[in-house]
Enzyme design. Structure first.
Site: not given
Ligand code: CAA
Length: 258
Positions: A66, A109, A112, A132
């Site tokens: 998400a 998400g 999911e 999460e």
């Molecule tokens: N939401 C918003 N933006 C996101 C995102 C997310 N879930 N995941 C990645 N992005 C964005 C980053 O912020 C980044 O944007 P900027 O360049 O503007 O900073 C861009 O995508 C590229 O990401 P990274 O620079 O972080 O890429 P990376 O290769 O270094 O890392 C990753 C990749 C490990 C997937 C890392 O992006 C990450 O940990 N992302 C979040 C994963 C996460 O926590 N997901 C769960 C979200 S909460 C949820 O989903 C609730 C639910 O149950 C519905």
């Protein structure tokens, strides 16, 4: 065909393709993505010319979760009253089989969303997880319920409580993934599988999906009762007569979806 802000949509034969397309955010699922995916999937679902749907992302990410930036400042009341994520229930309810073709990250998400689909085909580069807990929350789009049903309590608890990722091989071993293929073959494999399903009789495909859903959602006794009735109802279709006479006559069936 309608165009959307956050997805690409295409029809190939009897297969509808939906590609998540927010490359700058690793396909993070914001409200617009939900609205677009639900609209596109519902349109395919309403179209008898479509017999299967493929949902995919990019090579780097199916979806990284998400959209954290969209959610960050919300209050509990905002999430509750806005029914944040509520629209995804419509996607999970489409009658047409959906194949998730997963390459790269399927996190939070994203994992999911894959689990709302019927078949998950993973590239050998895929990574699944429910991270999460690292954000101070828990899965909110069905992860605590669907992941447990897919992989059992202990693997689900391991993933949800530690927030760690698992690779495609572990996901297949655990029962989350239907098949793993080399990354270069992912879309071809998903397309071939979708075409195979789309060539069947649609009433029997809808019935099979409904029976599988019943198995996920009800007791064994209720599920068996449901299956028996749906099985019987299919004998009123011309396609049942066609399928069985084609078998007897040693030829391929010519289904009409009736
Ligand atoms: N939401 C918003 N933006 C996101 C995102 C997310 N879930 N995941 C990645 N992005 C964005 C980053 O912020 C980044 O944007 P900027 O360049 O503007 O900073 C861009 O995508 C590229 O990401 P990274 O620079 O972080 O890429 P990376 O290769 O270094 O890392 C990753 C990749 C490990 C997937 C890392 O992006 C990450 O940990 N992302 C979040 C994963 C996460 O926590 N997901 C769960 C979200 S909460 C949820 O989903 C609730 C639910 O149950 C519905």
């Amino acid at each position: 065909m309608t165009s959307y802000d956050t997805i690409l949509v295409e029809t190939r034969g009897r297969v509808g393709w939906i590609t998540l397309n927010r490359p700058d955010a690793l396909n993070a699922l914001n409200t617009q993505v939900m609205t677009d995916v639900v609209a596109a999937a519902s349109a395919f679902d309403a179209d008898e010319a479509i017999g299967a749907i493929v949902l995919t992302g990019s090579e780097r990410a199916f979806a990284a979760g998400a959209d954290i930036k969209e959610m960050e400042s919300k209050s509990g009341l905002d999430v509750l009253m806005g029914d944040h994520f509520g629209g995804w229930a419509q996607f999970a309810a489409v009658r047409t089989p959906v194949i998730a073709a997963v390459s790269g990250y399927a996190l939070g998400g994203g994992c999911e969303l894959a689990m709302m689909c019927d078949i998950i085909i993973a590239a050998d580069t895929a990574k699944f997880g429910q991270p999460e807990i690292n954000l101070g929350v828990i899965p909110g789009m069905g992860g605590s319920q669907r992941l447990l049903r897919a992989v059992g309590y202990y693997k689900a608890a391991d993933l949800i409580l530690t927030g760690r990722m698992m690779d495609a091989a572990e996901a297949e071993r655990s029962g989350l993934v239907s098949r793993v293929v080399p990354a270069a073959e992912l879309l071809a494999e998903a397309g071939k599988t979708a075409e195979t399903i789309a060539a069947k009789s649609l009433p029997s495909v809808y019935a099979a999906k409904a029976a599988l859903d019943a198995a996920m959602e009800t007791t064994l006794a209720e599920g068996l009762r449901f299956e028996r009735h749906v099985f019987a109802s299919l004998f009123d279709t011309s396609d049942q007569k066609e399928g069985m006479s084609a078998f007897r006559e040693k030829r391929s069936p010519d289904f009409t979806n009736r």
